[in-house]
Design a protein around this motif. Structure first.
Motif, PDB file in Angstrom:
ATOM      1  N   ALA A 111       0.858  -1.178   0.000  1.00 54.16           N
ATOM      2  CA  ALA A 111       0.000   0.000   0.000  1.00 54.16           C
ATOM      3  C   ALA A 111       0.898   1.234   0.000  1.00 54.16           C
ATOM      4  N   CYS A 112       0.796   2.049  -1.039  1.00 58.21           N
ATOM      5  CA  CYS A 112       1.684   3.201  -1.208  1.00 58.21           C
ATOM      6  C   CYS A 112       0.926   4.520  -1.060  1.00 58.21           C
ATOM      7  N   ALA A 113       1.636   5.544  -0.623  1.00 60.38           N
ATOM      8  CA  ALA A 113       1.045   6.882  -0.493  1.00 60.38           C
ATOM      9  C   ALA A 113       0.680   7.422  -1.869  1.00 60.38           C
ATOM     10  N   MET A 114      -0.499   8.075  -1.928  1.00 61.28           N
ATOM     11  CA  MET A 114      -0.993   8.617  -3.184  1.00 61.28           C
ATOM     12  C   MET A 114      -1.123  10.148  -3.125  1.00 61.28           C
ATOM     13  N   PHE A 115      -1.914  10.655  -2.176  1.00 57.49           N
ATOM     14  CA  PHE A 115      -1.992  12.109  -1.998  1.00 57.49           C
ATOM     15  C   PHE A 115      -2.509  12.435  -0.596  1.00 57.49           C
ATOM     16  N   PRO A 116      -2.169  13.639  -0.066  1.00 52.91           N
ATOM     17  CA  PRO A 116      -2.644  14.047   1.257  1.00 52.91           C
ATOM     18  C   PRO A 116      -4.123  14.406   1.195  1.00 52.91           C
ATOM     19  N   MET A 117      -4.868  14.015   2.223  1.00 56.22           N
ATOM     20  CA  MET A 117      -6.295  14.311   2.262  1.00 56.22           C
ATOM     21  C   MET A 117      -6.587  15.453   3.239  1.00 56.22           C
ATOM     22  N   TYR A 118      -6.637  15.138   4.503  1.00 59.47           N
ATOM     23  CA  TYR A 118      -6.987  16.130   5.510  1.00 59.47           C
ATOM     24  C   TYR A 118      -6.650  15.554   6.879  1.00 59.47           C
ATOM     25  N   GLN A 119      -6.772  16.372   7.885  1.00 61.28           N
ATOM     26  CA  GLN A 119      -6.547  15.924   9.254  1.00 61.28           C
ATOM     27  C   GLN A 119      -7.845  15.371   9.844  1.00 61.28           C
ATOM     28  N   LYS A 285     -15.992  19.686   2.658  1.00 67.50           N
ATOM     29  CA  LYS A 285     -15.229  20.828   3.165  1.00 67.50           C
ATOM     30  C   LYS A 285     -13.847  20.427   3.682  1.00 67.50           C
ATOM     31  N   ALA A 286     -13.704  19.174   4.157  1.00 66.91           N
ATOM     32  CA  ALA A 286     -12.410  18.731   4.681  1.00 66.91           C
ATOM     33  C   ALA A 286     -11.321  18.797   3.621  1.00 66.91           C
ATOM     34  N   ALA A 287     -11.716  18.783   2.336  1.00 65.61           N
ATOM     35  CA  ALA A 287     -10.739  18.819   1.247  1.00 65.61           C
ATOM     36  C   ALA A 287     -10.022  20.158   1.140  1.00 65.61           C
ATOM     37  N   ALA A 288     -10.382  21.109   1.972  1.00 66.44           N
ATOM     38  CA  ALA A 288      -9.647  22.377   2.008  1.00 66.44           C
ATOM     39  C   ALA A 288      -8.169  22.134   2.312  1.00 66.44           C
ATOM     40  N   SER A 289      -7.863  20.987   2.932  1.00 67.49           N
ATOM     41  CA  SER A 289      -6.464  20.637   3.238  1.00 67.49           C
ATOM     42  C   SER A 289      -5.856  19.704   2.192  1.00 67.49           C
ATOM     43  N   THR A 290      -6.626  19.337   1.174  1.00 65.79           N
ATOM     44  CA  THR A 290      -6.123  18.449   0.115  1.00 65.79           C
ATOM     45  C   THR A 290      -5.329  19.302  -0.866  1.00 65.79           C
ATOM     46  N   LEU A 291      -4.156  19.713  -0.423  1.00 65.89           N
ATOM     47  CA  LEU A 291      -3.326  20.655  -1.163  1.00 65.89           C
ATOM     48  C   LEU A 291      -1.949  20.056  -1.453  1.00 65.89           C
TER      49      LEU A 291
END
Length: 327
Positions: A111-119, A285-291
């Motif tokens: 299982a590999c990292a793909m992208f950051p989501m949120y806290q 709204k949590a995707a505000a941190s998906t940057l």
């Protein structure tokens, strides 16, 4: 100013579409699933949303799948039963170490990292009629719903309650089901670990009066010392119930991909998600941190080569070679 923003957004979307068209798709899967969690939780809403977005943009069949959450998602992605999934850094570390309760002893290195989501904030909710306004108000033997078995909440929140001296009876279930049980008086408290706003809490607010309970400074400090979490503040605007920001702790979430998926496929999927944050925040709204700049929040998992390539090219990510799968 508005015209400039619109043109910039259009350019990003067009670039993403062109990227997907220009690559060789001969080794891409014909369909994919994203492991999420139970209905009524943030994982399900967020995961189903980005799965549909990627499927639409890349022109292949895909969607979210109800699962037991981060621990099970690590197992599903590791074995290839799900192409993609979502996990939290704590469960990810345990899975790599072979201490995932779903498959004890199995080191889930595929299982590999793909992208950051949120806290993921850890928060406590009770009915206002219960009189519970703080963690110390929770009565001995209280029935606490900790979410689906094996979820981030179920893995960590009972230990956190132990650390804070709470004596409780443990209950498990999907977030929507637990919300119904709280409303019916079958539970005293729900201990949520989910991106905010949690759909089940938002629904409860509409139907009844609730208390969203913050940690004291002392409680927050104890949890930060004992667990892989950091300080977090749930903004007052998150819920109609909150009159001011609520003190909490949180853990980062990352999307994951099976490490053997074609690099061009994973890179294209990452491009869809990370190139248009406005569409992602429209999903949740949590995707505000998906940057893109939050790539560095992964301290645990090896990166999928396709994802690493996207972040190095588009976010100036300085990912060490030994943190990229296959190197």
């Amino acid at each position: 100013m508005k015209l400039t923003a619109i043109l910039a957004s259009t350019t990003i979307i067009a670039a993403g579409a062109a990227f997907a068209q220009d690559v060789d798709k001969s080794d891409w899967p014909s369909s994919f699933t994203v492991g999420t969690a139970s209905q009524g939780g943030t994982y399900f809403a967020y995961g189903s949303g980005w799965a549909n977005l990627v499927a639409e943009e890349l022109g292949i069949t895909g969607g979210g799948e109800v699962t037991g959450g981060p621990m099970q998602n690590m197992a599903l992605v590791h074995t290839g039963e799900a192409a993609f999934g979502m996990t939290t850094m704590g469960p990810a570390a345990e899975s790599l170490a072979g201490t995932n309760p779903i498959a004890p002893g199995l080191e889930m290195t595929q299982a590999c990292a793909m992208f950051p989501m949120y806290q993921t904030p850890f928060s406590v909710t009770a009915l206002a009629s219960s009189g519970i306004e703080s963690v110390s108000d929770i009565p001995d033997g209280a029935k606490i719903g900790f979410g689906p078995a094996g979820s981030t909440s179920d893995t960590y929140f009972p230990r956190m309650m132990d650390t804070l001296g709470v004596n409780y009876e443990r209950r498990n279930g999907g977030w929507s089901d637990l919300g119904g049980q709280l409303q019916d008086g079958l539970l005293d408290v729900i201990a949520f670990a989910a991106g905010v706003p949690v759909p089940a809490v938002s629904q409860l607010e509409v139907q009844t009066d609730v208390n969203i309970i913050e940690f004291t400074e002392e409680e927050q400090a104890k949890l930060i010392e004992a667990f892989p979490v950091s300080d977090f503040s749930i903004k007052a605007s998150t819920y109609s119930t909150l009159e001011e920001d609520a003190r909490s702790v949180s853990m980062w979430n990352f999307s994951i991909a099976n490490c053997d998926l074609p690099a061009s496929f994973v890179k294209a999927a990452v491009d869809v998600v990370m190139s248009d944050n406005e569409r992602m925040t429209g999903i949740h709204k949590a995707a505000a941190s998906t940057l893109p700049e939050n790539w560095d929040k992964n301290k645990v998992l090896k990166w999928h080569p396709g994802a690493a390539e996207w972040f190095m090219e588009n976010a100036g990510a300085d990912i060490p070679a030994d943190m990229i799968y296959g190197n």
